[in-house]
Structures are given as structure tokens and as C-alpha cells.
Design a protein around this motif. Structure first.
Motif, mmCIF file in Angstrom:
data_model
loop_
_atom_site.group_PDB
_atom_site.id
_atom_site.type_symbol
_atom_site.label_atom_id
_atom_site.label_comp_id
_atom_site.label_asym_id
_atom_site.label_seq_id
_atom_site.Cartn_x
_atom_site.Cartn_y
_atom_site.Cartn_z
ATOM 1 N N ARG A 1 0.827 -1.202 0.000
ATOM 2 C CA ARG A 1 0.000 0.000 0.000
ATOM 3 C C ARG A 1 0.864 1.256 0.000
ATOM 4 O O ARG A 1 1.962 1.267 0.561
ATOM 5 N N GLN B 1 3.921 0.560 2.410
ATOM 6 C CA GLN B 1 3.769 -0.220 3.644
ATOM 7 C C GLN B 1 3.177 -1.578 3.310
ATOM 8 O O GLN B 1 2.360 -1.707 2.399
ATOM 9 N N TRP C 1 7.943 -1.111 6.003
ATOM 10 C CA TRP C 1 7.695 0.083 5.202
ATOM 11 C C TRP C 1 9.007 0.566 4.597
ATOM 12 O O TRP C 1 10.090 0.210 5.059
ATOM 13 N N VAL D 1 1.009 4.729 1.634
ATOM 14 C CA VAL D 1 0.403 5.391 2.788
ATOM 15 C C VAL D 1 0.724 6.877 2.847
ATOM 16 O O VAL D 1 0.106 7.615 3.615
ATOM 17 N N HIS D 2 1.695 7.329 2.051
ATOM 18 C CA HIS D 2 1.996 8.769 2.005
ATOM 19 C C HIS D 2 2.612 9.082 0.652
ATOM 20 O O HIS D 2 3.463 8.338 0.156
#
Length: 478
Positions: free
Chosen positions: A208, A220, A256, A210-211
Motif C-alpha cells: 500500500r 507499507q 515500510w 500510505v503517504h
């Protein structure tokens, strides 16, 4: 390979919270036979079994969500999938479940289960765990087939040797890990195997983002390795292959990674492959598009406004991309424009020497290392100037003593200058400096009709003050 994997699983079970709390994401709906064919003792043993089975999982959105649907004459939803987000609440709820008794109307309960598991937008694995005594379950073939056709995995635990053919048709293959028939007093022997089967279905194998910014992305994933049993191989490149593919090796305990030096408004493909000598893992991948380029400043604000000052701030700071900042300010509409040049690590400055009650145009511009400039302007108004002093009063205290009081409206004064002037036949002038905290003083033997003045003292000198004339008191004359 299978034997090695089994040993690793056993090792995880010894420290189940460390190994599995963050491993999974999905929905588990418990279909619990609560009819009269189940003895009270059997019912309590089933609840205890479920409690231990689910204890290691982390609950809530993004993790495992558990619901309990009881089978009786009429189905009873004890709690839905959104109710419990921690183990404490789930364990308490399971301990407080009461048996329904009545008929075994599994068909009606399955219609409710179908609504709960399929009427959701969440793209996560879904499991129906059927716990039954296997006695007269009813015509469940059609609703079970519909559930499986909609992607629901069906697992079953039977406490006696009931209609095994019905159970076989109901569960999702493979039967050896999805269908269990066990004596009620020996259910603990299947706990680990059934939990492992559940984990294989709902293990969250997703990569994913995430930022995301214009030049970076944070990826992540849920850990499937540990520091001592493997590593991750990460690769990423732009979809149009404008950059060469980048490869990195990450430790096995990673979850991550931040990708930097990306191009703005560019679509990238990232792939993460877990490497272990104990088992094979799927390669995870994700596509993402970086945000448009952001050039500082994107925001300019003003604060600390006073009659002669304004603080201007801006952001974001981009130390690696900005050479310097320039602040220009002038009174509107045609005031002289002042310029201040500031280093790239500074994001605010205090503008001094302004005119009170005046509207200013303030422009902050940044010179970037690539030669581009970006500017942003705001309007700001200084406060109206209040008189430094107000309400000067002379009050008779004693026969030959006068109290001088005043009020101050400005901070930052250096002090006050007090003077008295006599206009009698013998002119006399007296003066004294008073500290900035002073708001009063006393004068003795003040001549009649003397003029008393108090002036503010600034860093650059004395400002305009206030004066007051003393009343005539002939008894003061000596």
C-alpha cells in the motif's frame, strides 16, 4: 518444504502475539449452532474454543473483523462485524453469549449471513466459520453455494459425526484444512490447524501507498518475514520507463520503505518480493502517481501585528530546492517598496518601522535552484496607534505632597521622563527618569500652578507626553 513450514508455524504459535497480530485483514462471521440439539455443556465448550481460536488476531478496520450469528428457530445476530475493535471487548462478548435453544433453522441464518458478508464494498477476504453438531442442519446446499460463488470461504467444525456429506458439500476446498469433526472435549487439538487455515485465507498480502508527495512515496506492507529468516527485494520504475529501474534489498523485519527522488506527476510501478528459505511468498505490487510539483511558497500568513510592525511567515521550507527568499513590502497604494533578502532556512521575518493604521502589500518570493521563481502576496494592516500615555492626574495626598498617576498603552517603552516647571517669581525646573514599570510617583513641595509633564522614553529618545497644571494651594508656600 512442508515440514520446515510447519516448524516455523509451531514457533510462531509459541509467541503468537508477536507473529500474527498484524498478519491479517478480513471478515470472519461465526455461524454458531445455538439450537436445542446442542447441550449446554457443548455450547459453552464451543464458545471457549472460539475464544481461544480468535485470541491472537488484531481486530478492527484494516485488521480482522469478527461477527457472531446464532442459529435457532430464528437467527440472532449477537454482534456484527463493526462492533468489536479490540480483543478485550470481543472476549467479554463471547463469554456473555446465551444459548437460544429451539429448532436448527440454518437456512434462515444463512440468508442473514449472506447479507452481512456480501453487501459490503470492502475488497477483503471473507470467511464463514460454521460451528455445529452436524445434526439435521437443513437444506443448506443452495445458500452455501451462493456464498462460495460470491467469494466467501466456508469452513466448518462439527462436534459429532452427523451428516458428513452435507458438511463436505458446504465447505470450500481443501477439505483436510477446512472441515473438522472432533469430540467436544478434544477441540483444542484442532485450534492451531484451523487458525492456520484461517490465516492462509485472510493473510493481508498487499503493498500500500500510505503517504505521497510530488517527489516521494511511502510504501507499507504487513510483515511476513523476520530479521533472521529472509529479506525483501524491492524494485520500482516509472510506467513510461523514463528512469532506470531501482532495486533495493530490505531487512526481513521491515514493514515500510520511503522512495525518494521521484519525478512529479509520474506513474510508478513498485514490486516487493519476500525471499525466504522456508517457504515461497507471492510478489506484491502497487501502482501510484506522484503529486504535481510544489514550489515554495504555497502559503503566506501574517501575525504579531502592531502599530509599527508585522510578522510575515511562509512555507513549506524546501532547503534542497530553494536558494533564497525575498520579502518586498510597501504601503498601498503608492508607498515606497522595501526589500529584505533572507536565507533558504528562514521561514518568517518581522517587518519593523511601519506606519500605524496602514494597509501594506507583502510579497514573498523564492528563487529555486533550477532558476524558477515563485511569489505569493498578502495584504496586511498595521494597528491604529494608541497614545503611549493617557489619563495623567495630579492628586493631593498630604499638605505638601502630590501624587502623579498615568496609564500606559504601549509595550516596550524604555521608561518615562518626569518634569515639573514652576512659573512663580522664582522659576524652577526639575526632572527625573522613571523605570518602564512605573505608573505613578510623588512630588513634594510643588510650587503653585506648576506644570507637571510625563513623556514616554523610547530607544531612540523621548516621545510626546502629557502635561497637567497643579492647582494653587497657598499653604504650600514657605
Amino acid at each position: 518444504m512442508d515440514q520446515i513450514h510447519f516448524s516455523h508455524t509451531q514457533k510462531c504459535m509459541q509467541n503468537v502475539f508477536a507473529c500474527m497480530l498484524n498478519c491479517c485483514e478480513g471478515h470472519i462471521l461465526l455461524l454458531l449452532d445455538s439450537s436445542g440439539s446442542i447441550a449446554n455443556y457443548e455450547f459453552s465448550r464451543l464458545l471457549h474454543f472460539v475464544t481461544e481460536l480468535l485470541r491472537p488476531f488484531s481486530l478492527g478496520r484494516g485488521h480482522v473483523r469478527v461477527g457472531l450469528l446464532q442459529v435457532g428457530t430464528n437467527p440472532n445476530l449477537e454482534f456484527g462485524l463493526d462492533v468489536h475493535s479490540n480483543q478485550k471487548g470481543l472476549q467479554k462478548a463471547l463469554r456473555s453469549v446465551s444459548q437460544l435453544q429451539g429448532d436448527t433453522n440454518t437456512e434462515a441464518a444463512l440468508r442473514v449471513a449472506q447479507q452481512l458478508l456480501t453487501e459490503t464494498d470492502e475488497n477483503v477476504p471473507k470467511i464463514l466459520l460454521w460451528l455445529t453438531d452436524g445434526v439435521q442442519p437443513g437444506d443448506v446446499d443452495k445458500p452455501m453455494s451462493e456464498l462460495k460463488a460470491q467469494g466467501v470461504s466456508v469452513l466448518a467444525v462439527s462436534t459429532v459425526h452427523g451428516n458428513y456429506q452435507v458438511l463436505q458439500r458446504a465447505v470450500t476446498p481443501p477439505l483436510e484444512s477446512h472441515l473438522y469433526s472432533v469430540d467436544i472435549d478434544n477441540m483444542d487439538i484442532i485450534t492451531e490447524d484451523l487458525r492456520e487455515a484461517i490465516i492462509k485465507i485472510i493473510r493481508a498480502e498487499r503493498l500500500r501507498v500510505v503517504h505521497l508527495t510530488s517527489h516521494s512515496a511511502v510504501l507499507q506492507w504487513r510483515p511476513v518475514l523476520s530479521a533472521d529468516n529472509g529479506h525483501y527485494e524491492l524494485s520500482y520504475e516509472s510506467r513510461w520507463k523514463t528512469d532506470t529501474e531501482t532495486r533495493r534489498i530490505l531487512p526481513g523485519d521491515s514493514s515500510w520503505v520511503e522512495l525518494t527522488k521521484l519525478q512529479p506527476e509520474t506513474t510508478y510501478t513498485a514490486a516487493l518480493r519476500p525471499e525466504s528459505n522456508q517457504r515461497l511468498f507471492n510478489t506484491l505490487s502497487v501502482n501510484f502517481t506522484t503529486l504535481p510539483d510544489v514550489l515554495s511558497p504555497t502559503v503566506v500568513s501574517v501575525s504579531d501585528s502592531g502599530p509599527r510592525q508585522i510578522r510575515v511567515s511562509w512555507g513549506p521550507l524546501q532547503l534542497a530546492r530553494v536558494q533564497r527568499y525575498t520579502v518586498e513590502y510597501g504601503a498601498i497604494p503608492s508607498g515606497h517598496v522595501h526589500t529584505v533578502t533572507l536565507p533558504n532556512q528562514q521561514n518568517s521575518t518581522l517587518l519593523l518601522g511601519l506606519e500605524p493604521g496602514t494597509l501594506y502589500l507583502v510579497t514573498v518570493s523564492a528563487l529555486h535552484v533550477n532558476g524558477k521563481e515563485r511569489a505569493m502576496s498578502v495584504r496586511a494592516c498595521t494597528q491604529e496607534a494608541l497614545p503611549a500615555l493617557a489619563d495623567l492626574q495630579l492628586t493631593t495626598v498630604e499638605r505638601q505632597e502630590v501624587k502623579v498617576t498615568w496609564k500606559a498603552h504601549q509595550e516596550g517603552l524604555k521608561g518615562y521622563w518626569l518634569s515639573s516647571h514652576s512659573s512663580s517669581s522664582k522659576p524652577f525646573i526639575a526632572s527625573a527618569y522613571l523605570p518602564p514599570t512605573s505608573r505613578s510617583t510623588r512630588l513634594t513641595r510643588l510650587a503653585p500652578s506648576s506644570r507637571v509633564c510625563v513623556s514616554p522614553v523610547y530607544g531612540w529618545g523621548r516621545g510626546d507626553g502629557l502635561c497637567c497644571t497643579a492647582e494653587r494651594h497657598t499653604r504650600w508656600l514657605s
